[in-house]
Design a protein around this motif. Structure first.
Motif, PDB file in Angstrom:
ATOM      1  N   VAL A  92     -82.086 -46.048 -52.466  1.00 18.69           N
ATOM      2  CA  VAL A  92     -80.955 -46.107 -51.536  1.00 18.69           C
ATOM      3  C   VAL A  92     -80.304 -47.490 -51.620  1.00 18.69           C
ATOM      4  O   VAL A  92     -80.965 -48.511 -51.409  1.00 18.69           O
ATOM      5  CB  VAL A  92     -81.420 -45.825 -50.094  1.00 18.69           C
ATOM      6  N   PRO A  93     -78.988 -47.547 -51.921  1.00 18.56           N
ATOM      7  CA  PRO A  93     -78.316 -48.856 -52.028  1.00 18.56           C
ATOM      8  C   PRO A  93     -78.220 -49.566 -50.683  1.00 18.56           C
ATOM      9  O   PRO A  93     -78.406 -48.961 -49.621  1.00 18.56           O
ATOM     10  CB  PRO A  93     -76.911 -48.479 -52.537  1.00 18.56           C
ATOM     11  N   ALA A  94     -77.908 -50.835 -50.731  1.00 20.09           N
ATOM     12  CA  ALA A  94     -77.681 -51.610 -49.511  1.00 20.09           C
ATOM     13  C   ALA A  94     -76.552 -50.977 -48.708  1.00 20.09           C
ATOM     14  O   ALA A  94     -75.554 -50.494 -49.263  1.00 20.09           O
ATOM     15  CB  ALA A  94     -77.330 -53.057 -49.871  1.00 20.09           C
ATOM     16  N   ASP A  95     -76.703 -50.983 -47.387  1.00 11.36           N
ATOM     17  CA  ASP A  95     -75.689 -50.462 -46.460  1.00 11.36           C
ATOM     18  C   ASP A  95     -75.361 -48.999 -46.702  1.00 11.36           C
ATOM     19  O   ASP A  95     -74.242 -48.552 -46.440  1.00 11.36           O
ATOM     20  CB  ASP A  95     -74.413 -51.306 -46.539  1.00 11.36           C
ATOM     21  N   HIS A  96     -76.327 -48.235 -47.206  1.00 15.23           N
ATOM     22  CA  HIS A  96     -76.183 -46.792 -47.378  1.00 15.23           C
ATOM     23  C   HIS A  96     -77.435 -46.105 -46.823  1.00 15.23           C
ATOM     24  O   HIS A  96     -78.468 -46.747 -46.611  1.00 15.23           O
ATOM     25  CB  HIS A  96     -75.996 -46.420 -48.854  1.00 15.23           C
ATOM     26  N   PHE A  97     -77.326 -44.785 -46.641  1.00 15.28           N
ATOM     27  CA  PHE A  97     -78.423 -44.005 -46.088  1.00 15.28           C
ATOM     28  C   PHE A  97     -78.592 -42.698 -46.842  1.00 15.28           C
ATOM     29  O   PHE A  97     -77.658 -42.208 -47.495  1.00 15.28           O
ATOM     30  CB  PHE A  97     -78.184 -43.735 -44.592  1.00 15.28           C
ATOM     31  N   PHE A  98     -79.794 -42.131 -46.734  1.00 12.43           N
ATOM     32  CA  PHE A  98     -80.151 -40.894 -47.433  1.00 12.43           C
ATOM     33  C   PHE A  98     -80.496 -39.853 -46.373  1.00 12.43           C
ATOM     34  O   PHE A  98     -81.359 -40.072 -45.512  1.00 12.43           O
ATOM     35  CB  PHE A  98     -81.360 -41.152 -48.337  1.00 12.43           C
ATOM     36  N   PHE A 151     -75.476 -40.667 -51.427  1.00 12.76           N
ATOM     37  CA  PHE A 151     -75.728 -41.739 -50.474  1.00 12.76           C
ATOM     38  C   PHE A 151     -74.532 -41.877 -49.531  1.00 12.76           C
ATOM     39  O   PHE A 151     -73.378 -41.815 -49.968  1.00 12.76           O
ATOM     40  CB  PHE A 151     -75.982 -43.061 -51.198  1.00 12.76           C
ATOM     41  N   VAL A 152     -74.809 -42.089 -48.255  1.00 18.78           N
ATOM     42  CA  VAL A 152     -73.750 -42.157 -47.242  1.00 18.78           C
ATOM     43  C   VAL A 152     -73.553 -43.604 -46.800  1.00 18.78           C
ATOM     44  O   VAL A 152     -74.505 -44.251 -46.339  1.00 18.78           O
ATOM     45  CB  VAL A 152     -74.110 -41.287 -46.024  1.00 18.78           C
ATOM     46  N   PRO A 153     -72.343 -44.160 -46.940  1.00 22.62           N
ATOM     47  CA  PRO A 153     -72.094 -45.545 -46.524  1.00 22.62           C
ATOM     48  C   PRO A 153     -72.280 -45.731 -45.022  1.00 22.62           C
ATOM     49  O   PRO A 153     -72.060 -44.817 -44.230  1.00 22.62           O
ATOM     50  CB  PRO A 153     -70.624 -45.770 -46.913  1.00 22.62           C
ATOM     51  N   ARG A 154     -72.663 -46.922 -44.630  1.00 25.09           N
ATOM     52  CA  ARG A 154     -72.874 -47.256 -43.217  1.00 25.09           C
ATOM     53  C   ARG A 154     -71.627 -46.939 -42.384  1.00 25.09           C
ATOM     54  O   ARG A 154     -71.722 -46.446 -41.255  1.00 25.09           O
ATOM     55  CB  ARG A 154     -73.228 -48.739 -43.102  1.00 25.09           C
ATOM     56  N   GLU A 155     -70.451 -47.239 -42.912  1.00 23.94           N
ATOM     57  CA  GLU A 155     -69.233 -47.053 -42.133  1.00 23.94           C
ATOM     58  C   GLU A 155     -68.890 -45.581 -41.902  1.00 23.94           C
ATOM     59  O   GLU A 155     -68.022 -45.274 -41.084  1.00 23.94           O
ATOM     60  CB  GLU A 155     -68.048 -47.755 -42.821  1.00 23.94           C
ATOM     61  N   ASN A 156     -69.563 -44.670 -42.604  1.00 22.10           N
ATOM     62  CA  ASN A 156     -69.282 -43.249 -42.438  1.00 22.10           C
ATOM     63  C   ASN A 156     -70.071 -42.600 -41.303  1.00 22.10           C
ATOM     64  O   ASN A 156     -69.857 -41.433 -40.990  1.00 22.10           O
ATOM     65  CB  ASN A 156     -69.553 -42.491 -43.741  1.00 22.10           C
ATOM     66  N   LEU A 157     -71.003 -43.348 -40.707  1.00 19.16           N
ATOM     67  CA  LEU A 157     -71.762 -42.796 -39.589  1.00 19.16           C
ATOM     68  C   LEU A 157     -70.858 -42.638 -38.370  1.00 19.16           C
ATOM     69  O   LEU A 157     -70.059 -43.526 -38.058  1.00 19.16           O
ATOM     70  CB  LEU A 157     -72.944 -43.698 -39.239  1.00 19.16           C
ATOM     71  N   ILE A 158     -70.988 -41.518 -37.688  1.00 15.23           N
ATOM     72  CA  ILE A 158     -70.203 -41.261 -36.479  1.00 15.23           C
ATOM     73  C   ILE A 158     -71.050 -41.479 -35.230  1.00 15.23           C
ATOM     74  O   ILE A 158     -70.616 -42.117 -34.276  1.00 15.23           O
ATOM     75  CB  ILE A 158     -69.614 -39.841 -36.500  1.00 15.23           C
ATOM     76  N   GLY A 159     -72.260 -40.948 -35.229  1.00 17.60           N
ATOM     77  CA  GLY A 159     -73.102 -41.141 -34.057  1.00 17.60           C
ATOM     78  C   GLY A 159     -74.393 -40.357 -34.141  1.00 17.60           C
ATOM     79  O   GLY A 159     -74.645 -39.630 -35.103  1.00 17.60           O
ATOM     80  N   ARG A 160     -75.216 -40.504 -33.115  1.00 20.95           N
ATOM     81  CA  ARG A 160     -76.523 -39.863 -33.058  1.00 20.95           C
ATOM     82  C   ARG A 160     -76.481 -38.653 -32.134  1.00 20.95           C
ATOM     83  O   ARG A 160     -75.920 -38.720 -31.040  1.00 20.95           O
ATOM     84  CB  ARG A 160     -77.556 -40.872 -32.554  1.00 20.95           C
ATOM     85  N   ALA A 161     -77.079 -37.566 -32.595  1.00 19.01           N
ATOM     86  CA  ALA A 161     -77.176 -36.355 -31.779  1.00 19.01           C
ATOM     87  C   ALA A 161     -78.472 -36.415 -30.980  1.00 19.01           C
ATOM     88  O   ALA A 161     -79.556 -36.468 -31.564  1.00 19.01           O
ATOM     89  CB  ALA A 161     -77.152 -35.116 -32.667  1.00 19.01           C
ATOM     90  N   ASP A 162     -78.368 -36.432 -29.655  1.00 16.52           N
ATOM     91  CA  ASP A 162     -79.542 -36.610 -28.802  1.00 16.52           C
ATOM     92  C   ASP A 162     -79.944 -35.350 -28.042  1.00 16.52           C
ATOM     93  O   ASP A 162     -81.123 -35.124 -27.803  1.00 16.52           O
ATOM     94  CB  ASP A 162     -79.288 -37.725 -27.778  1.00 16.52           C
ATOM     95  N   ARG A 163     -78.958 -34.523 -27.655  1.00 16.64           N
ATOM     96  CA  ARG A 163     -79.287 -33.412 -26.760  1.00 16.64           C
ATOM     97  C   ARG A 163     -78.294 -32.264 -26.946  1.00 16.64           C
ATOM     98  O   ARG A 163     -77.087 -32.487 -27.079  1.00 16.64           O
ATOM     99  CB  ARG A 163     -79.263 -33.896 -25.306  1.00 16.64           C
ATOM    100  N   ILE A 164     -78.818 -31.048 -26.981  1.00 21.18           N
ATOM    101  CA  ILE A 164     -77.995 -29.845 -27.019  1.00 21.18           C
ATOM    102  C   ILE A 164     -77.550 -29.537 -25.595  1.00 21.18           C
ATOM    103  O   ILE A 164     -78.373 -29.490 -24.673  1.00 21.18           O
ATOM    104  CB  ILE A 164     -78.796 -28.651 -27.591  1.00 21.18           C
ATOM    105  N   MET A 165     -76.268 -29.320 -25.395  1.00 23.24           N
ATOM    106  CA  MET A 165     -75.766 -29.012 -24.060  1.00 23.24           C
ATOM    107  C   MET A 165     -75.971 -27.531 -23.727  1.00 23.24           C
ATOM    108  O   MET A 165     -76.444 -27.188 -22.656  1.00 23.24           O
ATOM    109  CB  MET A 165     -74.290 -29.384 -23.954  1.00 23.24           C
ATOM    110  N   PHE A 166     -75.572 -26.675 -24.651  1.00 26.29           N
ATOM    111  CA  PHE A 166     -75.836 -25.241 -24.529  1.00 26.29           C
ATOM    112  C   PHE A 166     -75.723 -24.641 -25.909  1.00 26.29           C
ATOM    113  O   PHE A 166     -75.364 -25.314 -26.884  1.00 26.29           O
ATOM    114  CB  PHE A 166     -74.876 -24.559 -23.538  1.00 26.29           C
ATOM    115  N   PRO A 225     -81.704 -48.294 -46.317  1.00 26.97           N
ATOM    116  CA  PRO A 225     -81.347 -49.139 -47.459  1.00 26.97           C
ATOM    117  C   PRO A 225     -82.576 -49.747 -48.135  1.00 26.97           C
ATOM    118  O   PRO A 225     -83.454 -50.299 -47.467  1.00 26.97           O
ATOM    119  CB  PRO A 225     -80.461 -50.217 -46.828  1.00 26.97           C
ATOM    120  N   GLY A 226     -82.642 -49.589 -49.452  1.00 29.09           N
ATOM    121  CA  GLY A 226     -83.762 -50.133 -50.225  1.00 29.09           C
ATOM    122  C   GLY A 226     -84.901 -49.166 -50.434  1.00 29.09           C
ATOM    123  O   GLY A 226     -85.771 -49.399 -51.291  1.00 29.09           O
TER     124      GLY A 226
END
Length: 278
Positions: free
Chosen positions: A211-217, A240-255, A125-126
């Motif tokens: 990028v507007p407040a509470d949004h991401f690029f 721009f993607v609103p904060r509330e639309n985030l689901i989660g972070r991808a950390d590791r590939i399982m297979f 944001p910003g």
């Protein structure tokens, strides 16, 4: 008569077990981790078509988008997260969790279609984001890039959709080597990752996005083959993607499966088990 009663009880118990299992799985998927199967090449080479991973939903807390979507076109099932938790949508806030960081690989709901996307978080944001001649600028400063050879793959259908890769040395016939230039890009906070180049395209030269407040690029690592925030929603992009639309972070590939289905275990890539996502 006793035998019929026992049979009836066994059926009831089986149904109860299935229902409990589904409820537990639903709670687990809603609160902790969501499975995600990579369907396209927009994040190559960080993520390949056929990578299977779990998304950490605890990283950023919870919103309406944390509710699971169940989409099985073959059986006519299309239950969207908004159908279940849409009553909480609209305030663009989250409960618990931490703040997303630049460089995170994030799964989010498309602001218009509601489908799940996975991209790299580039703009907070910003921030002022721009691409000039293929080089990313953040708040007026160019990011660091270093040439890192090429990314090579065989020209062939990939994944369940049979997608064919785009090549910098194209057109390439089936069985040929598809080549893309590779660079290591380092963001202002020190996060480094590889990006790929295919050709000079319209999104290699953009205006300045604030990028507007509470949004991401967001942008894909396969820069010339990614529908992302560089294209506004009115033109079919992500915007721009609103904060509330985030689901989660991808950390590791399982297979990872190089075949048409993740069930084809003989096509699993031996070098991608439990591979960290950078």
């Amino acid at each position: 008569m006793a035998e019929k009663t026992q049979t009836g009880n066994a059926i009831v118990e089986t149904i109860k077990t299935i229902v409990y299992a589904l409820l537990i799985a639903g709670v687990f998927r809603t609160l902790f981790f969501q499975p995600f199967w990579i369907p396209s090449g927009s994040m190559k080479e960080t993520l390949l078509i056929g990578d299977f991973l779990f998304v950490n939903k605890m990283a950023y807390g919870y919103s309406y988008a944390s509710c699971p979507s169940v989409i099985i076109p073959r059986f006519g099932v299309d239950i969207d997260a908004e159908d279940l938790c849409g009553f909480t949508k609209g305030n663009n806030t989250r409960l618990f969790g931490g703040e997303p960081e630049r460089g995170d690989v994030v799964v989010f709901r498309h602001p218009v279609t509601g489908r799940d996307f996975i991209k790299r978080l580039i703009g907070l944001p910003g921030d002022k984001i721009q691409v000039r001649e293929g080089l990313l600028y953040i708040n007026g400063e160019p990011v660091q890039v270093a040439d890192d050879g090429t990314f090579d793959e065989i020209m062939a259908p990939q994944g369940p959709q049979g997608l064919r890769p785009r090549c910098e040395n194209g057109p390439v016939g089936d069985g040929g080597t598809c080549i893309k230039s590779r660079q290591v890009e380092t963001l202002p906070n020190g996060v480094s990752h590889t990006i790929l180049n295919i050709a000079n395209t319209s999104v290699d030269n953009t205006g300045i996005y604030t990028v507007p407040a509470d949004h991401f690029f967001f942008m894909g690592d396969n820069r010339d083959n990614s529908t992302d925030s560089r294209v506004p929603q009115t033109a079919g992009g992500v915007g721009f993607v609103p904060r509330e639309n985030l689901i989660g972070r991808a950390d590791r590939i399982m297979f990872s499966s190089a075949g048409r289905s993740m069930l084809f275990f003989w096509t699993w890539r031996g070098d991608r088990f439990f591979k960290a996502i950078e």
